[in-house]
Design an enzyme around this catalytic site. Structure first.
Site, PDB file in Angstrom:
ATOM      1  N   ASP B  10       2.873  -0.915  -0.919  1.00  0.00           N
ATOM      2  CA  ASP B  10       2.903  -0.460  -2.571  1.00  0.00           C
ATOM      3  C   ASP B  10       1.622   0.631  -2.562  1.00  0.00           C
ATOM      4  O   ASP B  10       0.804   0.691  -1.688  1.00  0.00           O
ATOM      5  CB  ASP B  10       2.708  -1.744  -3.438  1.00  0.00           C
ATOM      6  CG  ASP B  10       2.402  -1.101  -4.804  1.00  0.00           C
ATOM      7  OD1 ASP B  10       3.234  -0.407  -5.357  1.00  0.00           O
ATOM      8  OD2 ASP B  10       1.120  -1.394  -5.240  1.00  0.00           O
ATOM      9  N   ASP B  12       0.270   2.244  -6.150  1.00  0.00           N
ATOM     10  CA  ASP B  12      -0.732   1.924  -7.213  1.00  0.00           C
ATOM     11  C   ASP B  12      -1.327   0.443  -7.284  1.00  0.00           C
ATOM     12  O   ASP B  12      -0.197  -0.309  -7.376  1.00  0.00           O
ATOM     13  CB  ASP B  12       0.084   2.263  -8.541  1.00  0.00           C
ATOM     14  CG  ASP B  12      -0.860   2.461  -9.637  1.00  0.00           C
ATOM     15  OD1 ASP B  12      -2.166   2.613  -9.446  1.00  0.00           O
ATOM     16  OD2 ASP B  12      -0.452   2.844 -10.752  1.00  0.00           O
ATOM     17  N   ASP B 207       0.001  -5.226  -4.805  1.00  0.00           N
ATOM     18  CA  ASP B 207      -1.018  -6.047  -5.737  1.00  0.00           C
ATOM     19  C   ASP B 207      -0.093  -6.906  -6.926  1.00  0.00           C
ATOM     20  O   ASP B 207      -0.906  -7.542  -7.573  1.00  0.00           O
ATOM     21  CB  ASP B 207      -1.807  -5.050  -6.284  1.00  0.00           C
ATOM     22  CG  ASP B 207      -1.051  -4.219  -7.404  1.00  0.00           C
ATOM     23  OD1 ASP B 207       0.193  -3.504  -6.818  1.00  0.00           O
ATOM     24  OD2 ASP B 207      -1.285  -4.244  -8.451  1.00  0.00           O
TER      25      ASP B 207
END
Lengths: 255, 255
Positions: B10, B12, B207
Site C-alpha cells: 500500500d 498512503d 496500514d
C-alpha cells in the site's frame, strides 16, 4: 357541503405531466376555488420558488397563486427556523431553497462551521460544494435534505434526483440526514398548519403511492390516488395499506 | 533466502503520510531492490498515472519506477479489456483512469449508450457528468467503480471519496457497481498475475485493516499490518481475523 375542508395536492403527475396539464386538473382547482375550499400544492421540488411554480401552473390554465404553493424548500426553512432562528446554513441547492431560507431570516454561509447543512437538487453541483457539505457535517452541522427523490423524470430520461446527490454526504460522512419532503411527515404537518384544518378534515391527493399516498398515510389523513401518473391501478395490490379513495382522474372526483 | 517472493504494498499510510515519507519506507524498498524481490504498489488512487505516482515517491527518496505502480485505474482497464476488448466507456474520472483506459485500447465516449460506465474520483464532477452516467446505466451499461473509498484524508480534512461519488449513480439507478479496488479481489488478483508469484509466496503490506489487510485476506494471502497509518494496535482486537504479521514500522520487518 364538501366532504373535506382542506386539500393537499401533488403537482407532477397530478396537475401536469412535463409541460402538459392533466385533463381535469384545471377544472378541479376551479371547483375548489368556487367552493371556497382551501388547498396547498405540496411539492418535493426544492429548486423553484412558489412564484415560479404558480407561474408555470397559470400558464397551463390552472388558476392559482404562489400562496397556494408549499414547497419542500419552504418546509425546510420553516423547520430550521423553528429549531434555531437565525441559524447559519451551508447550502447545496438552487433558487427555491436559497430564497426560502432568506425569507426565514436564516444566514447562508460558505464556511465549514455552519449550524446546518441543507441539500436540495443542484444542477450546478461541484466537488467543492460537496466537500464543504461533508466537512461541515464532520464538524457537527445538523444535516437536512429537502427530499429523498432518487430520480427526476425529464424528456431525456431519469436524471439524478436530490436523494442521490444527498447520498454523497451520507456515504462520505456516515451520517443520515433528516428528510423534509414527502413521504416524510415534516412537510405534511407544516402544510396542514398553514391550511388550518384538522386531520379528519384534510385529504392528500396525488399520483404516486410511494411519496404522495404514503405521506398522507404517515400522518394519518385520508388520501386520494389518481391514476394519472406513476402508480397505476394494477400496481396497487402490492401495497398493504390502500389509499382511502382512487379515481382514474380528477374529473371523477366530487368535492 | 527471503520468506516471501513477492510483495504487494500500500502507499498512503504505509509509504507516506501526506507529503512526508514514513520512517523505514524508503529503506524497505531499497532492501527489496537489493534482494531482487519483485513488488508492486497497489493503490486505490484512480486519479494519478503510474508515472505521477512514481514521481511523487522518488521525490520523497523512495527509489522506484512507474512499472512498480499498480493503480486501480490500471486494474479497471485490464478488467474491462478482459471482458470486452475495444469496449466503449462513459467515464467519470481524472487523468489516471483516462490514460489507463486508452492504454488498453478502450474507447472513451460521451453518449449515453456505452458498454460500460466507470466512476473514479473526479474533482471536476458536474451534474451533467452524473446524469450521463445514470442515463447510461439505465440504458444497460455495465457499472464499474474504481473503488469504494468513502473519504480522502487531506490537510483540509476528509474530502468526499470515489465511493461517495459513485453512490449518486447507485442510489439514482438502484444498480450496484462492481468495485475494482481494495478490499475487493479484482485488483489483488491482477497485481499477483503481474508479479508472477503464487499465493503462498506473496504478502500484502499495508496500514489499514479494512482495505489493505482485508484485501489480502479476501484472496487468501499472508498480510503484514504496519502501525504507521490508520489501524493502530488497540483497534485490532475488534477484528475476528488477524493479520498474519504486525509491526510498528517497516524497519522492524525482515524480508
Amino acid at each position: 357541503m364538501t366532504r373535506y375542508k382542506g386539500y393537499l395536492i401533488d403537482l407532477d403527475g397530478t396537475m401536469y405531466a412535463g409541460t402538459q396539464v392533466i385533463p381535469g386538473a384545471a377544472e378541479f382547482i376551479d371547483r375548489l376555488n368556487a367552493a371556497n375550499v382551501p388547498y396547498l400544492f405540496v411539492t418535493n421540488n426544492s429548486s423553484r420558488t412558489p412564484e415560479q411554480v404558480a407561474d408555470k401552473l397559470v400558464k397551463m390554465g390552472i388558476r392559482t397563486t404562489p400562496e397556494n404553493v408549499f414547497t419542500t424548500s419552504r418546509a425546510t426553512a420553516q423547520f430550521i427556523h423553528d429549531e434555531k432562528p437565525g441559524a447559519s446554513i451551508y447550502v447545496i441547492g438552487e433558487d427555491g431553497i436559497l430564497e426560502a431560507l432568506a425569507e426565514q431570516g436564516l444566514e447562508v454561509v460558505t464556511h465549514e462551521n455552519p449550524d446546518y447543512v441543507v441539500t436540495g437538487i443542484d444542477r450546478g453541483i461541484t466537488y467543492e460544494k460537496l466537500a464543504g457539505a461533508c466537512l461541515s457535517v464532520r464538524n457537527g452541522a445538523r444535516f437536512i435534505s429537502t427530499n429523498g427523490d432518487i430520480a427526476i423524470p425529464t424528456e431525456r430520461g431519469f436524471m439524478p434526483g436530490n436523494g442521490s446527490l444527498t447520498s454523497v454526504v451520507t456515504v462520505s460522512t456516515e451520517t443520515q440526514p433528516i428528510f423534509i419532503g414527502k413521504p416524510e411527515p415534516v412537510i405534511m404537518e407544516q402544510a396542514m398548519a398553514v391550511l388550518g384544518t384538522s386531520k379528519e378534515e384534510t385529504i392528500m391527493v396525488g399520483d404516486y403511492y410511494d411519496t404522495d399516498i404514503l405521506a398522507g398515510i404517515n400522518i394519518g389523513i385520508d388520501t386520494l390516488l389518481v391514476h394519472t401518473g406513476v402508480t397505476q391501478r394494477e400496481f396497487l395490490e402490492r401495497y398493504d395499506i390502500q389509499p382511502t379513495h382512487t379515481r382514474n382522474n380528477l374529473n371523477e372526483w366530487e368535492l
